[in-house]
Design a protein around this motif. Structure first.
Motif, PDB file in Angstrom:
ATOM      1  N   SER A  14      15.936 -67.689 -25.453  1.00  0.00           N
ATOM      2  CA  SER A  14      15.454 -66.941 -24.294  1.00  0.00           C
ATOM      3  C   SER A  14      16.545 -66.757 -23.239  1.00  0.00           C
ATOM      4  O   SER A  14      16.651 -65.693 -22.618  1.00  0.00           O
ATOM      5  N   ASP A  50      11.572 -56.837 -20.636  1.00  0.00           N
ATOM      6  CA  ASP A  50      12.076 -57.847 -21.572  1.00  0.00           C
ATOM      7  C   ASP A  50      12.621 -59.065 -20.835  1.00  0.00           C
ATOM      8  O   ASP A  50      12.414 -60.206 -21.262  1.00  0.00           O
ATOM      9  N   MET A  53       9.765 -61.096 -19.640  1.00  0.00           N
ATOM     10  CA  MET A  53       9.148 -61.784 -20.765  1.00  0.00           C
ATOM     11  C   MET A  53       9.983 -62.992 -21.190  1.00  0.00           C
ATOM     12  O   MET A  53       9.444 -64.050 -21.534  1.00  0.00           O
ATOM     13  N   ASP A  54      11.308 -62.847 -21.175  1.00  0.00           N
ATOM     14  CA  ASP A  54      12.171 -63.988 -21.517  1.00  0.00           C
ATOM     15  C   ASP A  54      11.941 -65.157 -20.560  1.00  0.00           C
ATOM     16  O   ASP A  54      11.859 -66.315 -20.982  1.00  0.00           O
ATOM     17  N   VAL A  57       8.702 -66.741 -21.433  1.00  0.00           N
ATOM     18  CA  VAL A  57       8.782 -67.550 -22.644  1.00  0.00           C
ATOM     19  C   VAL A  57       9.400 -68.916 -22.337  1.00  0.00           C
ATOM     20  O   VAL A  57       8.959 -69.945 -22.852  1.00  0.00           O
ATOM     21  N   THR A  84       0.442 -63.879 -19.905  1.00  0.00           N
ATOM     22  CA  THR A  84       0.566 -62.606 -20.601  1.00  0.00           C
ATOM     23  C   THR A  84      -0.254 -61.524 -19.918  1.00  0.00           C
ATOM     24  O   THR A  84       0.163 -60.364 -19.835  1.00  0.00           O
ATOM     25  N   ASN A 152       8.224 -62.210 -29.040  1.00  0.00           N
ATOM     26  CA  ASN A 152       9.193 -61.728 -28.067  1.00  0.00           C
ATOM     27  C   ASN A 152      10.355 -61.011 -28.751  1.00  0.00           C
ATOM     28  O   ASN A 152      10.944 -60.077 -28.193  1.00  0.00           O
ATOM     29  N   HIS A 155       9.351 -57.636 -29.148  1.00  0.00           N
ATOM     30  CA  HIS A 155       9.468 -56.952 -27.861  1.00  0.00           C
ATOM     31  C   HIS A 155      10.892 -56.405 -27.693  1.00  0.00           C
ATOM     32  O   HIS A 155      11.092 -55.281 -27.212  1.00  0.00           O
TER      33      HIS A 155
END
Length: 376
Positions: A14, A50, A53-54, A57, A84, A152, A155
Motif C-alpha cells: 500500500s 486510488d 483507497m491505499d 487499506v 468503504t 485494491n 482498483h
C-alpha cells in the motif's frame, strides 16, 4: 506465513502504491492543466481515489490481522465495510461535480484548446505504472491471502484502463477533435461514479447480512452432505464480515449415536468447510436427531416442542416403574419426534417383567419406544 509478516507485506504494498499515486496525481493534473486536457485531469482525480483507497487499506490492515476481542467477537471486518461506504460516497460526490463541470464546459464553453503531445506521454506513463501496481498487489494479495489487497489491485487496474481510454481520446483530440477530450472527461467521471456506487452497494449488502453467492453455498452443501454420519441438513445461513464469512447450519444425525459422536460429526463439518474456504473463519453447527426444520429458525421453541428434561422426567418414570425403578442401573433418554424414547439398563442379576413395564408405559403419550438392556 506468520500474521506479523503478512501485515508488514500488506502495508509495504500500500505504501508503494501511495507513492506512485502521488506522482501520478500531480503529474496528470499538472500536465492536463498546462497542455489543455480535461480527460487527463479527470484521470488524475481517479488516481486520487486510488491514493485514498491505499490509505484506507493501510488503516484496515491495522485491524485485519488482529484477533477478535471481547468488544468485537466476530473480528473487525465491519470497519472495512463502513470505510468503504465513506470512500464510495466520496467518489460519487467527486464524479458528480466533475461531470457537471465538464458538461457545462461542453455546452457553454467558448474556445476549446487542443491538447498537446505531452498529455499522451503522461497517459502512457500512467498505464505502465498502474499495470505494474496491479501485478505487484495481486501477487502479494494471493500470497498472504488478503482479499482487500487483491481488490485494491483491481482498483489500480481500473485506473490503467481509464488511462488507456484517455490515451486513445487524446490521440483523437490532438488529431483535430478537441470535443473528444471533454467527452472522454465526462465518461471517466461516470466511470468514477460507477466505481463508488459498486463500493457502496457491496457494503450495503454486507451490512444487511446478505448470504454468500449461490455457487459458494452449493459447494458448502456438497461438503456437508459428503461427511459420513450426516443424514441431512437444513437452515444453512451465511453472512459476510469484511472479506471474511461466518456460517451456521443444522445437521441431522442418527438418533441412537452418543452425544460425543454427534459432536465429532459437527466438528468435522465445521473443520472441512473452513479448510476448503479460506475466507470462512467461523462455523456454528447445531446437531439434530430428526427433521425439526422450519426455515429461518435454528431452535424450535414452540410450547408443543418443549419436552421435560431429565430432572423433570425421572420422577414420572419412577412413579410408573414403582419397585422396578431401583432395579435400573441407568436410564438413557432419546428425544425423537416429540416423544421421549427410553433405554432402560437393568442392574446385573436383577429380574424384571418386560411385558409388565411396557404395559405401564403404554398409556403415556410422552414416551415412545422402550428398549431394555442388561448390565454385564
Amino acid at each position: 506465513m506468520d500474521m506479523h509478516r503478512s501485515k508488514k507485506r500488506a502495508i509495504r504494498v500500500s505504501l508503494t502504491s501511495m507513492s506512485v499515486n502521488v506522482f501520478l496525481i500531480f503529474g496528470k493534473i499538472s500536465v492536463g492543466i498546462i497542455y489543455h486536457s480535461q480527460a487527463l485531469i479527470m484521470d488524475g482525480v481517479h488516481s486520487l481515489s486510488d491514493f485514498l483507497m491505499d490509505g484506507f487499506v493501510i488503516l484496515i490492515n491495522q485491524f485485519t490481522f488482529e484477533d477478535a476481542d471481547e468488544e468485537h467477537p466476530y473480528g473487525h471486518g465491519r470497519f472495512e465495510t463502513l470505510g468503504t461506504v465513506v470512500i464510495g460516497c466520496l467518489l460519487i460526490s467527486v464524479a458528480f461535480y466533475l461531470a457537471y463541470e465538464n458538461i457545462d464546459l461542453f455546452l457553454h464553453g467558448t474556445e476549446r484548446m487542443i491538447p498537446a503531445w505531452p498529455t499522451m506521454v503522461m497517459a502512457a506513463v500512467s498505464i505502465v505504472f498502474k499495470e505494474g501496481l496491479y501485478q505487484y498487489g495481486s501477487r502479494v494479495g494471493k500470497a498472504i491471502n488478503s482479499r482487500i489487497l487483491q481488490a485494491n489491485a483491481w482498483h489500480d487496474r481500473s485506473d490503467a484502463i481509464s488511462s488507456i481510454i484517455v490515451f486513445i481520446g487524446l490521440g483523437l483530440a490532438i488529431s483535430g477533435l478537441p470535443e473528444i477530450d471533454i467527452v472522454m472527461a465526462i465518461g471517466i467521471s461516470l466511470f468514477i461514479g460507477k466505481l463508488g456506487w459498486d463500493f457502496i452497494w457491496k457494503s450495503i449488502k454486507e451490512l444487511l447480512d446478505t448470504s454468500l453467492d449461490e455457487t459458494i453455498r452449493t459447494e458448502i452443501k456438497n461438503i456437508i452432505t459428503g461427511i459420513p454420519g450426516v443424514k441431512d441438513y437444513h437452515n444453512l445461513r451465511s453472512r459476510k464480515i469484511g472479506d471474511k464469512a461466518i456460517l451456521d447450519v443444522n445437521i441431522e444425525v442418527a438418533h441412537n449415536i452418543t452425544v460425543s459422536e454427534g459432536h465429532e460429526i459437527a466438528t468435522r463439518v465445521a473443520y472441512d468447510i473452513m479448510k476448503h474456504f479460506d475466507n470462512v473463519y467461523d462455523v456454528t453447527v447445531h446437531t439434530d436427531v430428526e427433521d425439526d426444520r422450519e426455515e429461518g429458525v435454528t431452535y424450535m421453541t414452540s410450547e408443543s416442542r418443549v419436552l421435560p428434561l431429565r430432572n423433570e422426567v425421572l420422577p414420572k418414570i419412577e412413579s410408573i416403574l414403582g419397585d422396578d425403578y431401583d432395579k435400573m442401573e441407568d436410564i438413557k433418554l432419546h428425544y425423537i419426534h416429540n416423544q421421549i424414547h427410553l433405554d432402560l439398563i437393568v442392574k446385573s442379576g436383577q429380574q424384571i417383567s418386560k411385558e409388565d413395564i411396557l404395559s405401564k408405559f403404554s398409556h403415556e403419550d410422552l414416551f415412545g419406544r422402550i428398549k431394555f438392556l442388561q448390565e454385564l
